[in-house]
Design an enzyme around this catalytic site. Structure first.
Site, mmCIF file in Angstrom:
data_model
loop_
_atom_site.group_PDB
_atom_site.id
_atom_site.type_symbol
_atom_site.label_atom_id
_atom_site.label_comp_id
_atom_site.label_asym_id
_atom_site.label_seq_id
_atom_site.Cartn_x
_atom_site.Cartn_y
_atom_site.Cartn_z
ATOM 1 N N GLY A 1 20.119 65.321 -64.035
ATOM 2 C CA GLY A 1 19.710 65.044 -62.665
ATOM 3 C C GLY A 1 19.599 63.534 -62.507
ATOM 4 N N ARG B 1 6.549 58.787 -57.242
ATOM 5 C CA ARG B 1 6.541 58.581 -58.694
ATOM 6 C C ARG B 1 5.444 57.613 -59.169
ATOM 7 N NH1 ARG B 1 9.952 56.789 -61.501
ATOM 8 N NH2 ARG B 1 9.831 58.255 -63.214
ATOM 9 N N GLY C 1 17.739 65.478 -68.856
ATOM 10 C CA GLY C 1 16.735 64.663 -69.524
ATOM 11 C C GLY C 1 17.121 63.233 -69.829
ATOM 12 N N CYS D 1 -3.919 56.395 -46.770
ATOM 13 C CA CYS D 1 -5.351 56.205 -47.039
ATOM 14 C C CYS D 1 -5.766 56.783 -48.383
ATOM 15 C CB CYS D 1 -6.153 56.813 -45.898
ATOM 16 S SG CYS D 1 -5.761 55.959 -44.375
ATOM 17 N N GLU D 2 -5.221 56.274 -49.433
ATOM 18 C CA GLU D 2 -5.612 56.628 -50.799
ATOM 19 C C GLU D 2 -5.404 55.396 -51.663
ATOM 20 O OE1 GLU D 2 -4.813 60.055 -52.774
ATOM 21 O OE2 GLU D 2 -4.572 61.308 -50.992
#
Ligand code: PLP
Length: 427
Positions: free
Chosen positions: A282, A319, A244, A349-350
């Protein structure tokens, strides 16, 4: 020793070198987009956490999901770091990278019977169990294999991690872990578990946490529970503090907590605990070590906005579209140019394929090389081939040298396993 030209991706100047490697020259050899990770920066992070843990019986289990590249896992292994896995695939990768099973812990709410059996057979260190149903499955699978599983209960301490809702995991409404009341019942009934040794506690309240307060509160609740359990005769062999720790995505804006201060909070909360401490970082270990190198395809002058269209997209780095996450985006040319404002987008295409909106940037031209910073975690590991864009290459940089650690997928690689419907069967 890191050579003089070593620069972590967060040097405030637009560093044309990372870990001694000239990025322009690298991008002449490797077609963009590609991820580049500084091995020195990863080693520095491992060392800083290990330094903070000196004298403590502790094991760092790197959260493989952050960046599951075999090369990164190899680096972890070389430095005595174990693995926190959440799937049979991650178990396979960790073992493949040489991480010994006795340094592997298995977390996650959806471990299947097959995955549990595989992990038991591999003799991993410990299961972080997330529900009573999973505990019973673990007991049943372990009994059928004649193996005793070591287990920790994942406590959901109902603490707000003060992070993005999609990466917050320690609130009662989240799917993770169980309440202290429920965990108390597990321990009271643990004698019924013939093949599960329940002697650990686990907590992970979320990701990208930039304040020590949520950690302090969560560890305080876990410590209270540990003392209560010890007082009634339940020995606790290990406490897993999860991961975290946040990182710097936005220079001058994000102020990550330092590893030593974080470890001090854990030690303070768990004063008197003589068992083993586990950690599952991580992002902290790999995020700032990575950049996504990308070129400008063109500048599009829209009706209302000026778009910087890159050759990387949301499928390469999710992200920004998934969490509205900020990433610093910096030209690699190192020249001084007039400032302007762009919407920085990819070719997918978004409309969601947007890395940044109204971002102040030095003026760019087609072909310019840019780096999207702090992409060593949850970048390549979350990538997809959406819009039939093959997965990009990954490169490890180390003191002036580079190694391609993942080839860019070819179109053939991309469709591996696919076939037209030729052989019809009935079920
Ligand atoms: N441990 C568990 C159980 C997790 O679910 C995660 C991330 O989702 C981590 C560790 C790693 O978190 P981070 O990358 O924020 O350190």
């Amino acid at each position: 020793m890191i050579d003089a030209s070593h620069a972590t991706p967060h040097d405030s100047r637009a560093a044309p070198r990372i870990d001694g490697v000239d990025l322009q020259a690298l991008a002449e050899r490797i077609p963009t987009p590609f991820y580049a990770y500084s091995a020195s920066a990863i080693r520095d992070r491992i060392a800083s956490l290990q330094r903070a843990l000196q004298g403590v019986d502790a094991l760092i289990c790197y959260a493989v999901k952050a960046n599951s590249s075999l090369a990164v896992l190899n680096l972890m292994h070389e430095h005595g770091v174990g693995a926190d896995i959440v799937s049979a695939g991650e178990l396979w990768r960790a073992l493949r990278a040489g991480i010994p099973p006795e340094r592997i812990v298995f977390s996650g709410v959806g471990k299947s019977e097959e995955e549990i059996a595989e992990a038991l057979s591999a003799k991993i260190l410990r299961f972080n169990v997330e529900s009573h149903e999973e505990l019973l499955t673990l007991q049943q699978v372990a009994a059928s294999l004649g193996i005793t599983a070591r287990a920790a209960v994942r406590i959901n301490p109902d603490v707000d991690a003060l992070t993005h809702a999609k990466i917050s995991t320690g609130k009662a409404e989240n799917k993770f872990g169980v309440s202290i009341e429920e965990a108390r019942r597990w321990f009271a009934e643990k004698e019924a578990l013939s093949h599960v040794q329940l002697d650990g506690l686990h907590v992970h309240i979320g990701s990208q946490i930039l304040s020590l307060d949520p950690f302090r509160e969560a560890f305080k609740r876990v410590a209270q529970f540990w003392r209560e359990l010890e007082a009634v005769g339940h020995a606790i062999a290990s406490i897993d503090a999860g991961g975290g720790l946040g990182v710097r995505y936005r220079e001058g804006h994000d102020h990550p907590v330092d590893a030593a201060a974080y470890v001090a909070v854990v030690r303070d909360a768990l004063a008197g605990f003589t068992g083993r401490l586990l950690f599952e970082p991580g992002r902290y270990l790999v995020a700032e070590a990575g950049v996504l190198l990308t070129r400008v395809i063109r500048i599009k002058h829209g009706e209302q906005r000026k778009f910087l269209v890159l050759d990387s997209a949301m499928n390469d780095l999710q992200r920004p579209s998934l969490y509205d996450a900020w990433h610093d985006i910096v030209p690699v040319h190192g020249e001084t140019r007039a400032m302007t404002e762009y919407d920085i987008v990819g070719p997918v295409c978004e409309t969601g394929d947007t890395f940044a909106r109204a971002r102040a940037m030095p003026e760019c031209a087609a072909g310019d090389l840019l780096m999207i910073r702090t992409t060593g975690a949850y970048g390549a590991s979350m990538a997809s081939t959406y819009n039939s864009r093959p997965l990009v290459a990954e490169v490890l940089l180390d003191r002036g040298r580079y190694a391609v650690v993942r080839q860019r997928q070819s179109f053939e690689d991309m469709i591996a396993g696919e076939q037209p419907a030729r052989h019809w069967e009935t079920a």
